[in-house]
Design a protein around this motif. Structure first.
Motif, mmCIF file in Angstrom:
data_model
loop_
_atom_site.group_PDB
_atom_site.id
_atom_site.type_symbol
_atom_site.label_atom_id
_atom_site.label_comp_id
_atom_site.label_asym_id
_atom_site.label_seq_id
_atom_site.Cartn_x
_atom_site.Cartn_y
_atom_site.Cartn_z
ATOM 1 N N ALA A 47 49.736 36.636 54.845
ATOM 2 C CA ALA A 47 49.401 35.247 55.150
ATOM 3 C C ALA A 47 50.368 34.677 56.178
ATOM 4 N N ARG A 48 51.652 34.909 55.965
ATOM 5 C CA ARG A 48 52.674 34.414 56.893
ATOM 6 C C ARG A 48 52.469 35.012 58.284
ATOM 7 N N ASP A 49 52.174 36.321 58.352
ATOM 8 C CA ASP A 49 51.964 36.982 59.636
ATOM 9 C C ASP A 49 50.743 36.425 60.378
ATOM 10 N N CYS A 50 49.761 35.935 59.599
ATOM 11 C CA CYS A 50 48.545 35.389 60.210
ATOM 12 C C CYS A 50 48.608 33.881 60.403
ATOM 13 N N GLY A 51 49.685 33.255 59.935
ATOM 14 C CA GLY A 51 49.833 31.822 60.109
ATOM 15 C C GLY A 51 48.983 30.989 59.160
ATOM 16 N N VAL A 52 48.700 31.540 57.979
ATOM 17 C CA VAL A 52 47.888 30.849 56.980
ATOM 18 C C VAL A 52 48.729 30.688 55.723
ATOM 19 N N ASN A 53 48.526 29.596 54.999
ATOM 20 C CA ASN A 53 49.233 29.374 53.749
ATOM 21 C C ASN A 53 48.839 30.450 52.733
ATOM 22 N N ALA A 54 49.831 30.991 52.026
ATOM 23 C CA ALA A 54 49.585 32.062 51.059
ATOM 24 C C ALA A 54 48.656 31.600 49.937
ATOM 25 N N ASN A 55 48.747 30.335 49.543
ATOM 26 C CA ASN A 55 47.845 29.825 48.505
ATOM 27 C C ASN A 55 46.393 29.837 48.970
ATOM 28 N N GLN A 56 46.180 29.563 50.241
ATOM 29 C CA GLN A 56 44.826 29.599 50.796
ATOM 30 C C GLN A 56 44.282 31.026 50.761
ATOM 31 N N VAL A 57 45.098 31.973 51.163
ATOM 32 C CA VAL A 57 44.666 33.376 51.156
ATOM 33 C C VAL A 57 44.406 33.833 49.730
ATOM 34 N N ASN A 58 45.269 33.444 48.785
ATOM 35 C CA ASN A 58 45.041 33.794 47.380
ATOM 36 C C ASN A 58 43.706 33.253 46.884
ATOM 37 N N SER A 59 43.352 32.045 47.294
ATOM 38 C CA SER A 59 42.069 31.485 46.856
ATOM 39 C C SER A 59 40.905 32.270 47.462
ATOM 40 N N TRP A 60 41.039 32.730 48.693
ATOM 41 C CA TRP A 60 39.995 33.563 49.295
ATOM 42 C C TRP A 60 39.856 34.883 48.548
ATOM 43 N N VAL A 61 40.982 35.482 48.168
ATOM 44 C CA VAL A 61 40.956 36.753 47.439
ATOM 45 C C VAL A 61 40.286 36.556 46.084
ATOM 46 N N ARG A 62 40.656 35.497 45.370
ATOM 47 C CA ARG A 62 40.042 35.229 44.063
ATOM 48 C C ARG A 62 38.540 34.988 44.200
ATOM 49 N N LEU A 63 38.130 34.249 45.223
ATOM 50 C CA LEU A 63 36.712 33.993 45.465
ATOM 51 C C LEU A 63 35.975 35.306 45.722
ATOM 52 N N TYR A 64 36.554 36.166 46.535
ATOM 53 C CA TYR A 64 35.963 37.468 46.838
ATOM 54 C C TYR A 64 35.805 38.289 45.557
ATOM 55 N N GLU A 65 36.842 38.292 44.704
ATOM 56 C CA GLU A 65 36.789 39.058 43.463
ATOM 57 C C GLU A 65 35.740 38.488 42.509
ATOM 58 N N ARG A 66 35.604 37.160 42.449
ATOM 59 C CA ARG A 66 34.568 36.554 41.608
ATOM 60 C C ARG A 66 33.182 36.934 42.093
ATOM 61 N N GLN A 67 33.002 36.995 43.414
ATOM 62 C CA GLN A 67 31.705 37.391 43.963
ATOM 63 C C GLN A 67 31.393 38.842 43.622
ATOM 64 N N LEU A 68 32.417 39.708 43.636
ATOM 65 C CA LEU A 68 32.195 41.103 43.258
ATOM 66 C C LEU A 68 31.778 41.214 41.803
ATOM 67 N N VAL A 69 32.444 40.468 40.926
ATOM 68 C CA VAL A 69 32.112 40.501 39.506
ATOM 69 C C VAL A 69 30.688 39.984 39.293
ATOM 70 N N LYS A 70 30.329 38.936 40.019
ATOM 71 C CA LYS A 70 28.994 38.369 39.904
ATOM 72 C C LYS A 70 27.927 39.398 40.286
ATOM 73 N N CYS A 71 28.253 40.257 41.245
ATOM 74 C CA CYS A 71 27.315 41.291 41.684
ATOM 75 C C CYS A 71 27.299 42.484 40.738
#
Length: 84
Positions: A47-71
């Motif tokens: 996240a730091r290397d990409c200039g994005v807040n780590a909390n934002q990236v964590n929320s994207w990862v959690r969203l992605y994982e929830r979508q996988l579980v839903k599928c």
């Protein structure tokens, strides 16, 4: 890997809203999430290397994982296997 991350960082932010929040490219977000899910990778460092807040990236990862579980996909979360 640093070349890939720097290229990703350049493509990630595509604009800004009036209130200053960033608008992110969906494909670049997906690539960042997949990179974060690799074993041994630090989400905070990516996240730091990409200039994005780590909390934002964590929320994207959690969203992605929830979508996988839903599928109904089997996912690996922090070394533990979870079946959805």
């Amino acid at each position: 890997m640093s070349e890939l991350i720097s290229d990703l960082a350049k493509r990630l932010v595509v604009g800004h809203k009036r209130d200053g929040r960033s608008i992110y490219d969906e494909q670049a977000k997906r690539e960042l999430v997949l990179a974060c899910r690799e074993p041994g990778v630090s989400i905070a460092k990516l996240a730091r290397d990409c200039g994005v807040n780590a909390n934002q990236v964590n929320s994207w990862v959690r969203l992605y994982e929830r979508q996988l579980v839903k599928c109904g996909a089997t996912i690996w979360v922090r070394g533990a296997r979870q079946s959805g």
